[in-house]
Scaffold this motif. Structure first.
Motif, PDB file in Angstrom:
ATOM      1  N   LEU A   1      -3.232   3.446  -3.756  1.00  0.00           N
ATOM      2  CA  LEU A   1      -3.519   4.385  -4.836  1.00  0.00           C
ATOM      3  C   LEU A   1      -4.752   5.225  -4.521  1.00  0.00           C
ATOM      4  O   LEU A   1      -4.800   6.421  -4.846  1.00  0.00           O
ATOM      5  N   LEU A   2      -5.749   4.612  -3.899  1.00  0.00           N
ATOM      6  CA  LEU A   2      -6.955   5.346  -3.530  1.00  0.00           C
ATOM      7  C   LEU A   2      -6.637   6.422  -2.500  1.00  0.00           C
ATOM      8  O   LEU A   2      -7.068   7.578  -2.624  1.00  0.00           O
ATOM      9  N   VAL A   3      -5.862   6.051  -1.486  1.00  0.00           N
ATOM     10  CA  VAL A   3      -5.478   7.022  -0.459  1.00  0.00           C
ATOM     11  C   VAL A   3      -4.672   8.153  -1.083  1.00  0.00           C
ATOM     12  O   VAL A   3      -4.905   9.340  -0.792  1.00  0.00           O
ATOM     13  N   GLY A   4      -3.717   7.816  -1.938  1.00  0.00           N
ATOM     14  CA  GLY A   4      -2.906   8.841  -2.575  1.00  0.00           C
ATOM     15  C   GLY A   4      -3.723   9.768  -3.447  1.00  0.00           C
ATOM     16  O   GLY A   4      -3.517  10.993  -3.442  1.00  0.00           O
ATOM     17  N   THR A   5      -4.667   9.219  -4.197  1.00  0.00           N
ATOM     18  CA  THR A   5      -5.514  10.036  -5.067  1.00  0.00           C
ATOM     19  C   THR A   5      -6.378  10.993  -4.261  1.00  0.00           C
ATOM     20  O   THR A   5      -6.455  12.190  -4.558  1.00  0.00           O
ATOM     21  N   VAL A   6      -7.027  10.467  -3.227  1.00  0.00           N
ATOM     22  CA  VAL A   6      -7.910  11.297  -2.402  1.00  0.00           C
ATOM     23  C   VAL A   6      -7.109  12.377  -1.675  1.00  0.00           C
ATOM     24  O   VAL A   6      -7.494  13.559  -1.662  1.00  0.00           O
TER      25      VAL A   6
ATOM     26  N   ALA B   1       0.826  -1.206   0.000  1.00  0.00           N
ATOM     27  CA  ALA B   1       0.000   0.000   0.000  1.00  0.00           C
ATOM     28  C   ALA B   1       0.860   1.256   0.000  1.00  0.00           C
ATOM     29  O   ALA B   1       0.609   2.206  -0.750  1.00  0.00           O
ATOM     30  N   VAL B   2       1.891   1.274   0.840  1.00  0.00           N
ATOM     31  CA  VAL B   2       2.784   2.437   0.890  1.00  0.00           C
ATOM     32  C   VAL B   2       3.550   2.574  -0.419  1.00  0.00           C
ATOM     33  O   VAL B   2       3.705   3.685  -0.947  1.00  0.00           O
ATOM     34  N   LEU B   3       4.032   1.462  -0.945  1.00  0.00           N
ATOM     35  CA  LEU B   3       4.784   1.502  -2.200  1.00  0.00           C
ATOM     36  C   LEU B   3       3.928   2.073  -3.326  1.00  0.00           C
ATOM     37  O   LEU B   3       4.412   2.867  -4.144  1.00  0.00           O
ATOM     38  N   ALA B   4       2.668   1.674  -3.394  1.00  0.00           N
ATOM     39  CA  ALA B   4       1.773   2.201  -4.425  1.00  0.00           C
ATOM     40  C   ALA B   4       1.538   3.693  -4.233  1.00  0.00           C
ATOM     41  O   ALA B   4       1.552   4.468  -5.195  1.00  0.00           O
ATOM     42  N   ALA B   5       1.347   4.105  -2.989  1.00  0.00           N
ATOM     43  CA  ALA B   5       1.106   5.525  -2.713  1.00  0.00           C
ATOM     44  C   ALA B   5       2.321   6.387  -3.021  1.00  0.00           C
ATOM     45  O   ALA B   5       2.183   7.588  -3.286  1.00  0.00           O
ATOM     46  N   MET B   6       3.519   5.793  -3.020  1.00  0.00           N
ATOM     47  CA  MET B   6       4.733   6.551  -3.323  1.00  0.00           C
ATOM     48  C   MET B   6       4.742   7.049  -4.761  1.00  0.00           C
ATOM     49  O   MET B   6       5.565   7.911  -5.114  1.00  0.00           O
ATOM     50  N   ALA B   7       3.849   6.552  -5.596  1.00  0.00           N
ATOM     51  CA  ALA B   7       3.730   7.079  -6.961  1.00  0.00           C
ATOM     52  C   ALA B   7       3.441   8.574  -6.935  1.00  0.00           C
ATOM     53  O   ALA B   7       3.838   9.316  -7.842  1.00  0.00           O
ATOM     54  N   PHE B   8       2.748   9.034  -5.883  1.00  0.00           N
ATOM     55  CA  PHE B   8       2.356  10.434  -5.794  1.00  0.00           C
ATOM     56  C   PHE B   8       3.490  11.328  -5.308  1.00  0.00           C
ATOM     57  O   PHE B   8       3.323  12.542  -5.208  1.00  0.00           O
ATOM     58  N   LEU B   9       4.643  10.725  -5.048  1.00  0.00           N
ATOM     59  CA  LEU B   9       5.836  11.516  -4.756  1.00  0.00           C
ATOM     60  C   LEU B   9       6.399  12.122  -6.034  1.00  0.00           C
ATOM     61  O   LEU B   9       7.123  13.111  -6.001  1.00  0.00           O
ATOM     62  N   PHE B  10       6.039  11.530  -7.180  1.00  0.00           N
ATOM     63  CA  PHE B  10       6.534  11.994  -8.475  1.00  0.00           C
ATOM     64  C   PHE B  10       5.378  12.571  -9.288  1.00  0.00           C
ATOM     65  O   PHE B  10       4.237  12.560  -8.863  1.00  0.00           O
ATOM     66  N   ARG B  11       5.707  13.040 -10.464  1.00  0.00           N
ATOM     67  CA  ARG B  11       4.684  13.637 -11.328  1.00  0.00           C
ATOM     68  C   ARG B  11       4.821  13.113 -12.754  1.00  0.00           C
ATOM     69  O   ARG B  11       5.841  12.516 -13.111  1.00  0.00           O
ATOM     70  N   GLY B  12       3.781  13.317 -13.537  1.00  0.00           N
ATOM     71  CA  GLY B  12       3.835  13.031 -14.955  1.00  0.00           C
ATOM     72  C   GLY B  12       4.057  11.578 -15.299  1.00  0.00           C
ATOM     73  O   GLY B  12       3.458  10.665 -14.729  1.00  0.00           O
ATOM     74  N   LYS B  13       4.975  11.355 -16.256  1.00  0.00           N
ATOM     75  CA  LYS B  13       5.219  10.024 -16.791  1.00  0.00           C
ATOM     76  C   LYS B  13       5.783   9.077 -15.739  1.00  0.00           C
ATOM     77  O   LYS B  13       5.509   7.872 -15.780  1.00  0.00           O
ATOM     78  N   VAL B  14       6.572   9.600 -14.817  1.00  0.00           N
ATOM     79  CA  VAL B  14       7.152   8.743 -13.777  1.00  0.00           C
ATOM     80  C   VAL B  14       6.044   8.174 -12.894  1.00  0.00           C
ATOM     81  O   VAL B  14       6.052   6.987 -12.550  1.00  0.00           O
ATOM     82  N   ARG B  15       5.075   8.993 -12.540  1.00  0.00           N
ATOM     83  CA  ARG B  15       3.953   8.512 -11.732  1.00  0.00           C
ATOM     84  C   ARG B  15       3.163   7.444 -12.473  1.00  0.00           C
ATOM     85  O   ARG B  15       2.829   6.399 -11.903  1.00  0.00           O
ATOM     86  N   VAL B  16       2.870   7.705 -13.740  1.00  0.00           N
ATOM     87  CA  VAL B  16       2.104   6.742 -14.537  1.00  0.00           C
ATOM     88  C   VAL B  16       2.868   5.425 -14.663  1.00  0.00           C
ATOM     89  O   VAL B  16       2.292   4.334 -14.518  1.00  0.00           O
ATOM     90  N   ALA B  17       4.178   5.516 -14.914  1.00  0.00           N
ATOM     91  CA  ALA B  17       4.990   4.304 -15.054  1.00  0.00           C
ATOM     92  C   ALA B  17       5.055   3.534 -13.745  1.00  0.00           C
ATOM     93  O   ALA B  17       4.998   2.299 -13.729  1.00  0.00           O
TER      94      ALA B  17
END
Length: 253
Positions: A226-231, A178-194
Motif C-alpha cells: 500500500l505504501l509503494v502504491g500510494t507513493v 505486497a503485490v495483492l495490496a498494491a493492486m488496489a491502485f488498479l481501481f478507483r473510488g469505492k472499489v479501491r477502498v473496499a
C-alpha cells in the motif's frame, strides 16, 4: 519540441479501471459464440504477457517436485537451509532471502500456482515485468526483515521461546501479499477502498485471533504494498499534471 500529451506513454500507476465496465466487457466476451475455441488463445496471450509470473509458477512446481524425491530428512534440511528464520538471517541473509521465495512446504501448491497464473499474472500485465518484480521483491524482503527484527526483540525479552529462531519459514506469501495490496491502485473510488479494507481487516483479524510471526509478516507486506502504491501513484499523477501544464503553455505560445 514537446510531444503531445496523448502520445506520451502513461505509467500504470495512473491507469485505473472501472470495475463495472470491466465486468460488462468480460461478460460480453464470454457470451460471444465460440467460447471454447477462444479460450486457449486467450490463455496463451495472458501468460505470454506475464513471463515472470509464469516462470515463477513453474519454478514452484520444480522445487516441490524436487522435495518429493529426496526423502524426509533431506527435505527438512533443504527447507531449513532456505528458511528466513533468525538464525539463517544472521549467518546467510542474502542467500536465504533469495532461496526462501522459491520453496514451498506440504502438498502440491495448487492454490499458490493458480494465484500466480491468475492474480500475479494480471498484476504483471498491469505493472510490467520490471515493476512487478521490484514490487514483489520489496514486499518479500521488507516483510522478512521486519518480521525477523520483531522475532529477535521478542526472544531477547523472553516473550517467545528461542526455538522460533530456527523455525522453518519459506514461501511466496510476503511478496504475493505486497503485490495483492498494491493492486488496489488498479481501481478507483469505492472499489479501491473496499479492496484495501478487505485485505487489512482479514490480515489484522488473523493476527488477533491466532497470532503467528507469519501473520505479522503478511500484515507488514500488505502495508509495504500500500505504501509503494500510494507513493508511486501520487508521484506519477503529479508528474502528469506538470506535463499537462507544460503542454498547455507550449500550445498557448
Amino acid at each position: 519540441m514537446v510531444a503531445p500529451t496523448s502520445r506520451r506513454p502513461r505509467t500504470p500507476w495512473t491507469h485505473t479501471l472501472d470495475l463495472d465496465t470491466e465486468v460488462r466487457a468480460a461478460w460480453a466476451w464470454i457470451s460471444r459464440p465460440g467460447l471454447l475455441r477462444r479460450i486457449p488463445p486467450a490463455v496463451r496471450h495472458h501468460l505470454s504477457a506475464a513471463p515472470a509470473s509464469t516462470a515463477y509458477a513453474f519454478t514452484l512446481f520444480v522445487t516441490w517436485w524436487t522435495l518429493r524425491g529426496v526423502g524426509g530428512s533431506v527435505e527438512r534440511r533443504l527447507i531449513f537451509s532456505a528458511s528466513t528464520n533468525l538464525y539463517n538471517m544472521q549467518h546467510n541473509p542474502i542467500q536465504v532471502l533469495v532461496a526462501s521465495a522459491f520453496w514451498t512446504e506440504g502438498e502440491f501448491p495448487w492454490v499458490t500456482i493458480a494465484e500466480f497464473l491468475l492474480l500475479m499474472a494480471a498484476a504483471e500485465r498491469w505493472l510490467g515485468t520490471g515493476r512487478w518484480t521490484l514490487l514483489f521483491a520489496t514486499g518479500h524482503i521488507g516483510a522478512t526483515l521486519l518480521t525477523v527484527t520483531a522475532i529477535d526483540r521478542l526472544i531477547t525479552r523472553g516473550i517467545i521461546p528461542t526455538r522460533v529462531a530456527v523455525a522453518a519459514d519459506v514461501g511466496t506469501s510476503y511478496g504475493f501479499t505486497a503485490v495483492l495490496a498494491a493492486m488496489a491502485f488498479l481501481f478507483r473510488g469505492k472499489v479501491r477502498v473496499a479492496w484495501i479494507g478487505l485485505i487489512l481487516v482479514s490480515l489484522a483479524a488473523a493476527l488477533v485471533v491466532g497470532p503467528t510471526f507469519t501473520d505479522y509478516g503478511h500484515l507488514c507486506a500488505a502495508l509495504i504494498g500500500l505504501l509503494v502504491g500510494t507513493v508511486a501513484s501520487t508521484f506519477w499523477r503529479r508528474v502528469e499534471r506538470v506535463r499537462n501544464r507544460s503542454d498547455e503553455v507550449d500550445q498557448e505560445a
